[in-house]
Motif scaffolding. Structure first.
Motif, PDB file in Angstrom:
ATOM      1  N   MET A 108      -7.692 -24.380  -7.330  1.00  0.00           N
ATOM      2  CA  MET A 108      -7.783 -23.157  -8.107  1.00  0.00           C
ATOM      3  C   MET A 108      -6.758 -23.178  -9.232  1.00  0.00           C
ATOM      4  N   SER A 109      -7.139 -22.558 -10.276  1.00  0.00           N
ATOM      5  CA  SER A 109      -6.232 -22.521 -11.412  1.00  0.00           C
ATOM      6  C   SER A 109      -5.200 -21.410 -11.234  1.00  0.00           C
ATOM      7  N   THR A 110      -4.091 -21.551 -11.932  1.00  0.00           N
ATOM      8  CA  THR A 110      -2.997 -20.590 -11.798  1.00  0.00           C
ATOM      9  C   THR A 110      -3.376 -19.213 -12.318  1.00  0.00           C
ATOM     10  N   TRP A 111      -4.193 -19.162 -13.380  1.00  0.00           N
ATOM     11  CA  TRP A 111      -4.560 -17.848 -13.911  1.00  0.00           C
ATOM     12  C   TRP A 111      -5.443 -17.086 -12.934  1.00  0.00           C
ATOM     13  N   LEU A 112      -6.273 -17.806 -12.121  1.00  0.00           N
ATOM     14  CA  LEU A 112      -7.117 -17.152 -11.129  1.00  0.00           C
ATOM     15  C   LEU A 112      -6.260 -16.603  -9.977  1.00  0.00           C
ATOM     16  N   ILE A 113      -5.270 -17.377  -9.570  1.00  0.00           N
ATOM     17  CA  ILE A 113      -4.340 -16.931  -8.521  1.00  0.00           C
ATOM     18  C   ILE A 113      -3.560 -15.712  -9.001  1.00  0.00           C
ATOM     19  N   CYS A 114      -3.101 -15.755 -10.233  1.00  0.00           N
ATOM     20  CA  CYS A 114      -2.349 -14.626 -10.803  1.00  0.00           C
ATOM     21  C   CYS A 114      -3.229 -13.381 -10.880  1.00  0.00           C
ATOM     22  N   PHE A 115      -4.480 -13.571 -11.243  1.00  0.00           N
ATOM     23  CA  PHE A 115      -5.422 -12.450 -11.329  1.00  0.00           C
ATOM     24  C   PHE A 115      -5.664 -11.835  -9.940  1.00  0.00           C
ATOM     25  N   GLN A 116      -5.819 -12.687  -8.917  1.00  0.00           N
ATOM     26  CA  GLN A 116      -6.029 -12.191  -7.551  1.00  0.00           C
ATOM     27  C   GLN A 116      -4.801 -11.423  -7.060  1.00  0.00           C
ATOM     28  N   GLU A 117      -3.613 -11.947  -7.346  1.00  0.00           N
ATOM     29  CA  GLU A 117      -2.381 -11.252  -6.941  1.00  0.00           C
ATOM     30  C   GLU A 117      -2.279  -9.886  -7.622  1.00  0.00           C
ATOM     31  N   GLN A 118      -2.648  -9.795  -8.878  1.00  0.00           N
ATOM     32  CA  GLN A 118      -2.614  -8.511  -9.580  1.00  0.00           C
ATOM     33  C   GLN A 118      -3.595  -7.521  -8.950  1.00  0.00           C
ATOM     34  N   ASN A 119      -4.795  -8.007  -8.597  1.00  0.00           N
ATOM     35  CA  ASN A 119      -5.771  -7.144  -7.933  1.00  0.00           C
ATOM     36  C   ASN A 119      -5.256  -6.646  -6.587  1.00  0.00           C
ATOM     37  N   ILE A 120      -4.627  -7.543  -5.837  1.00  0.00           N
ATOM     38  CA  ILE A 120      -4.084  -7.156  -4.519  1.00  0.00           C
ATOM     39  C   ILE A 120      -2.971  -6.124  -4.702  1.00  0.00           C
ATOM     40  N   CYS A 121      -2.082  -6.346  -5.663  1.00  0.00           N
ATOM     41  CA  CYS A 121      -0.981  -5.392  -5.909  1.00  0.00           C
ATOM     42  C   CYS A 121      -1.523  -4.034  -6.360  1.00  0.00           C
ATOM     43  N   GLN A 122      -2.536  -4.060  -7.216  1.00  0.00           N
ATOM     44  CA  GLN A 122      -3.119  -2.814  -7.693  1.00  0.00           C
ATOM     45  C   GLN A 122      -3.786  -2.064  -6.540  1.00  0.00           C
ATOM     46  N   ARG A 123      -4.505  -2.792  -5.689  1.00  0.00           N
ATOM     47  CA  ARG A 123      -5.156  -2.167  -4.528  1.00  0.00           C
ATOM     48  C   ARG A 123      -4.121  -1.575  -3.569  1.00  0.00           C
ATOM     49  N   TYR A 124      -3.026  -2.308  -3.402  1.00  0.00           N
ATOM     50  CA  TYR A 124      -1.944  -1.811  -2.540  1.00  0.00           C
ATOM     51  C   TYR A 124      -1.372  -0.509  -3.094  1.00  0.00           C
ATOM     52  N   ASP A 125      -1.118  -0.456  -4.389  1.00  0.00           N
ATOM     53  CA  ASP A 125      -0.581   0.760  -5.010  1.00  0.00           C
ATOM     54  C   ASP A 125      -1.533   1.941  -4.832  1.00  0.00           C
ATOM     55  N   GLU A 126      -2.841   1.702  -4.991  1.00  0.00           N
ATOM     56  CA  GLU A 126      -3.822   2.769  -4.798  1.00  0.00           C
ATOM     57  C   GLU A 126      -3.823   3.286  -3.367  1.00  0.00           C
ATOM     58  N   LEU A 127      -3.837   2.353  -2.430  1.00  0.00           N
ATOM     59  CA  LEU A 127      -3.823   2.750  -1.011  1.00  0.00           C
ATOM     60  C   LEU A 127      -2.536   3.473  -0.645  1.00  0.00           C
ATOM     61  N   MET A 128      -1.424   3.029  -1.209  1.00  0.00           N
ATOM     62  CA  MET A 128      -0.127   3.667  -0.928  1.00  0.00           C
ATOM     63  C   MET A 128      -0.105   5.104  -1.432  1.00  0.00           C
ATOM     64  N   THR A 129      -0.602   5.344  -2.637  1.00  0.00           N
ATOM     65  CA  THR A 129      -0.626   6.718  -3.170  1.00  0.00           C
ATOM     66  C   THR A 129      -1.571   7.597  -2.347  1.00  0.00           C
ATOM     67  N   GLU A 130      -2.712   7.036  -1.923  1.00  0.00           N
ATOM     68  CA  GLU A 130      -3.615   7.801  -1.055  1.00  0.00           C
ATOM     69  C   GLU A 130      -2.939   8.174   0.254  1.00  0.00           C
ATOM     70  N   TRP A 131      -2.240   7.210   0.819  1.00  0.00           N
ATOM     71  CA  TRP A 131      -1.563   7.456   2.102  1.00  0.00           C
ATOM     72  C   TRP A 131      -0.478   8.523   1.937  1.00  0.00           C
ATOM     73  N   GLU A 132       0.315   8.435   0.872  1.00  0.00           N
ATOM     74  CA  GLU A 132       1.381   9.427   0.642  1.00  0.00           C
ATOM     75  C   GLU A 132       0.796  10.820   0.474  1.00  0.00           C
ATOM     76  N   LYS A 133      -0.342  10.929  -0.264  1.00  0.00           N
ATOM     77  CA  LYS A 133      -0.983  12.233  -0.424  1.00  0.00           C
ATOM     78  C   LYS A 133      -1.481  12.766   0.920  1.00  0.00           C
ATOM     79  N   LYS A 134      -2.046  11.888   1.718  1.00  0.00           N
ATOM     80  CA  LYS A 134      -2.559  12.295   3.031  1.00  0.00           C
ATOM     81  C   LYS A 134      -1.423  12.792   3.926  1.00  0.00           C
ATOM     82  N   VAL A 135      -0.310  12.073   3.928  1.00  0.00           N
ATOM     83  CA  VAL A 135       0.855  12.475   4.744  1.00  0.00           C
ATOM     84  C   VAL A 135       1.397  13.808   4.252  1.00  0.00           C
ATOM     85  N   GLU A 136       1.474  13.989   2.932  1.00  0.00           N
ATOM     86  CA  GLU A 136       1.974  15.249   2.377  1.00  0.00           C
ATOM     87  C   GLU A 136       1.062  16.411   2.759  1.00  0.00           C
ATOM     88  N   ARG A 137      -0.254  16.191   2.699  1.00  0.00           N
ATOM     89  CA  ARG A 137      -1.203  17.232   3.105  1.00  0.00           C
ATOM     90  C   ARG A 137      -1.014  17.593   4.575  1.00  0.00           C
TER      91      ARG A 137
END
Length: 197
Positions: free
Chosen positions: A1-30
């Motif tokens: 695999m090329s490095t740009w594809l790995i970098c792109f996958q890592e960015q997607n994973i980090c972005q998904r993590y941030d989304e899930l984290m904000t959802e979880w924080e909102k749920k806990v606050e509620r």
């Protein structure tokens, strides 16, 4: 695999993590801000505070100490305005210290985790191990048996040197002065009835 594809996958994973984290924080606050949950928590807290008054006292002192600490910002927060505030701050600090000391005393330190080399070495205690306890028991039954010759020699030496058991024991083989003193004191066994005439 090329490095740009790995970098792109890592960015997607980090972005998904941030989304899930904000959802979880909102749920806990509620959940935490739910009025039914707050009412239930307050009822539970009141029940336990009725059962254990020291919990209520501790909570009130913590709240009081937090109020004193939150009174201002910067330098004005650290300055006490009266003697009463100073005593409250000192009491709060000493209470915190006592609580920390008590928690440290009540805490249990778990045993150390051994590495493979330390687990390999084992200590087997052979102290006091008897291969044949019946053999030892039978041999000890005959350790303090008095022969007729020893009884006669003891009577003779006791008349010559009364109560000098160290000297008397030197004339007898396999006997020590402590054994002689015990026999004279107790005279409970037939071997120890040496002075009966």
């Amino acid at each position: 695999m090329s490095t740009w594809l790995i970098c792109f996958q890592e960015q997607n994973i980090c972005q998904r993590y941030d989304e899930l984290m904000t959802e979880w924080e909102k749920k806990v606050e509620r959940m935490e801000n739910n009025p039914r949950r707050k009412a239930k928590d307050s009822r539970t807290r009141e029940y336990y505070e009725r059962q254990f008054p020291e919990i209520r006292k501790q909570r009130e002192q913590q709240e009081r100490f937090q109020r004193v600490g939150q009174r201002g910002t910067g330098l004005s927060a650290t300055i006490a305005r009266s003697e009463h505030e100073i005593s409250e701050i000192i009491d709060g600090l000493s209470e915190q210290e006592n609580n920390e000391k008590q928690m440290r005393q009540l805490s249990v330190i778990p045993p150390m985790m051994y590495d493979s080399e330390q687990r390999r070495v084992k200590f087997i205690n052979m102290n006091g191990l008897m291969d044949d306890p019946m053999k030892v028991y039978k041999s000890r039954q005959f350790m303090n048996v008095w022969t007729e010759h020893e009884k006669a020699l003891f009577k003779e030496k006791f008349v010559q040197h009364p109560k000098n058991f160290g000297l008397i024991a030197s004339f007898l083989e396999r006997k020590v002065s402590v054994c002689l003193v015990d026999c004279i004191r107790t005279q409970s066994s037939p071997e120890c009835s040496l002075l009966d005439v």
